[in-house]
Write a protein that holds these residues in place. Structure first.
Motif: not given
Length: 359
Positions: A328-341
């Motif tokens: 609860d209260g936590w999300l999973l993600g990747v930084k947009e800058s890393h994904w774009s590169q």
């Protein structure tokens, strides 16, 4: 035997009474100027120095005791204050164990300080002053023996000057004079040797006492300074955590308000619902993409699976492979800058939702 014992006691008592009467009579005659008095100016100066030394030493002893009493009072006050803090300090607050250890260390430091001052300073003065009563008694005895000598001297002189000379009395008076002079001179010589030595010893006693006092004070204040710094560090960290929690709560409220407003806006403007999860067919979005958020607070990762955030970072939120793994209260993600590169989601990680805002 009992009668003999009584007789001896009575005889000694009578002799003592006679001596006191004789001394009193001699002192009266000397004060009236009818009998000369033996004076020793040098010895009188020694006695004056002795009395000054004893007075100063006694005052120092009293002041040391008062100082130790003040140290004990400060120790008691410090212990009550520290105990009060320990009782109020809640178990889940930062540094609870360190706080308990600090309270114990502070109490031990006060105990050691008081004990060291007692052993190294006060007991030294007690030992030094213990010799004065016996010497004072011998000085008083010397004064009595001097009066006895003067009395015997005057008695012998009056018998010699008398018109009718009784050789037996003169011989007895001369013997008494010799005995009185011997007793007086023995005491006089002993005291003239001891008093200057005692006078000189005061310097070493004062030096040792105050060096010990200063040394233990320096050690005590140095150790107490460390403990005080530790206490200050604990209090500072506790306040930082309180402020951080306060900011996080405010951020959560801001994010929740923003989400609520966005949801209301989406409901009123969206023409038709569509799937919020991409299967990765869109080349610009990673598999499992849900939505994008922006970091509004910095977050320092504390584990390998966490994502470190800086204010302003854009993060692409991803769906968990196993929804049961999501806390609860936590999300999973990747930084947009890393994904774009790199188009790589291996750098994905979890992060607290209340540190971000949906965009």
């Amino acid at each position: 035997m009992a009668e003999l014992g009584k007789g001896v006691t009575a005889g000694k008592l009578a002799l003592n009474v006679q001596k006191r009467l004789s001394r009193a009579q001699e002192k009266v005659l000397q004060k009236l100027g009818k009998a000369d008095e033996t004076r020793d100016t040098a010895f009188e100066e020694l006695v004056a120095s002795f009395n000054k030394q004893m007075t100063e030493g006694s005052k120092l002893q009293r002041d040391l005791k008062a100082y130790l009493a003040a140290v004990k009072a400060m120790h008691d006050a410090s212990r009550r204050l520290q105990d009060c803090l320990a009782d109020m300090y809640e178990p889940d607050w930062f540094g609870k164990e360190e706080m308990d250890a600090l309270v114990e260390d502070t109490d031990t430091l006060w105990l050691d300080y008081h004990q060291n001052l007692t052993d190294k300073a006060l007991l030294c003065m007690d030992t030094y002053l213990a010799q004065f009563p016996e010497i004072k008694s011998r000085i008083a005895k010397r004064e009595r023996k001097l009066v006895d000598f003067d009395s015997a001297r005057h008695h012998f002189s009056s018998l010699q000057k008398g018109k009718k000379k009784d050789e037996a009395k003169i011989a007895k008076a001369e013997e008494d004079l010799g005995r009185a002079q011997k007793i007086f001179e023995e005491l006089n010589v002993e005291l003239q040797d001891e008093l200057p030595t005692l006078w000189d010893s005061r310097v070493g006693v004062y030096v040792g006492t105050f060096q010990s006092l200063a040394g233990h004070q320096e050690k005590f204040h140095k150790e107490m300074s460390k403990l005080s710094q530790n206490l200050n560090d604990i209090m500072t960290k506790l306040e930082e955590l309180r402020q951080l929690k306060k900011d996080a709560t405010a951020a959560t409220k801001t994010v929740d308000d923003a989400k609520s407003e966005e949801a209301n806006h989406s409901e009123s403007t969206s023409p038709a619902p569509k799937s919020s999860v991409t299967n990765g067919s869109d080349a610009d979005l990673p598999p499992g993409f849900l939505y994008k958020v922006k970091a509004v607070h910095e977050y320092t990762a504390t584990d390998n699976d966490e994502l470190e955030l800086k204010v302003g970072d854009a993060v692409l939120v991803l769906a968990f492979d196993n929804p049961d793994e999501q806390d609860d209260g936590w999300l999973l993600g990747v930084k947009e800058s890393h994904w774009s590169q790199k188009k790589d989601i291996s750098a994905k990680g979890v992060f607290p939702e209340n540190f971000t805002q949906k965009v």
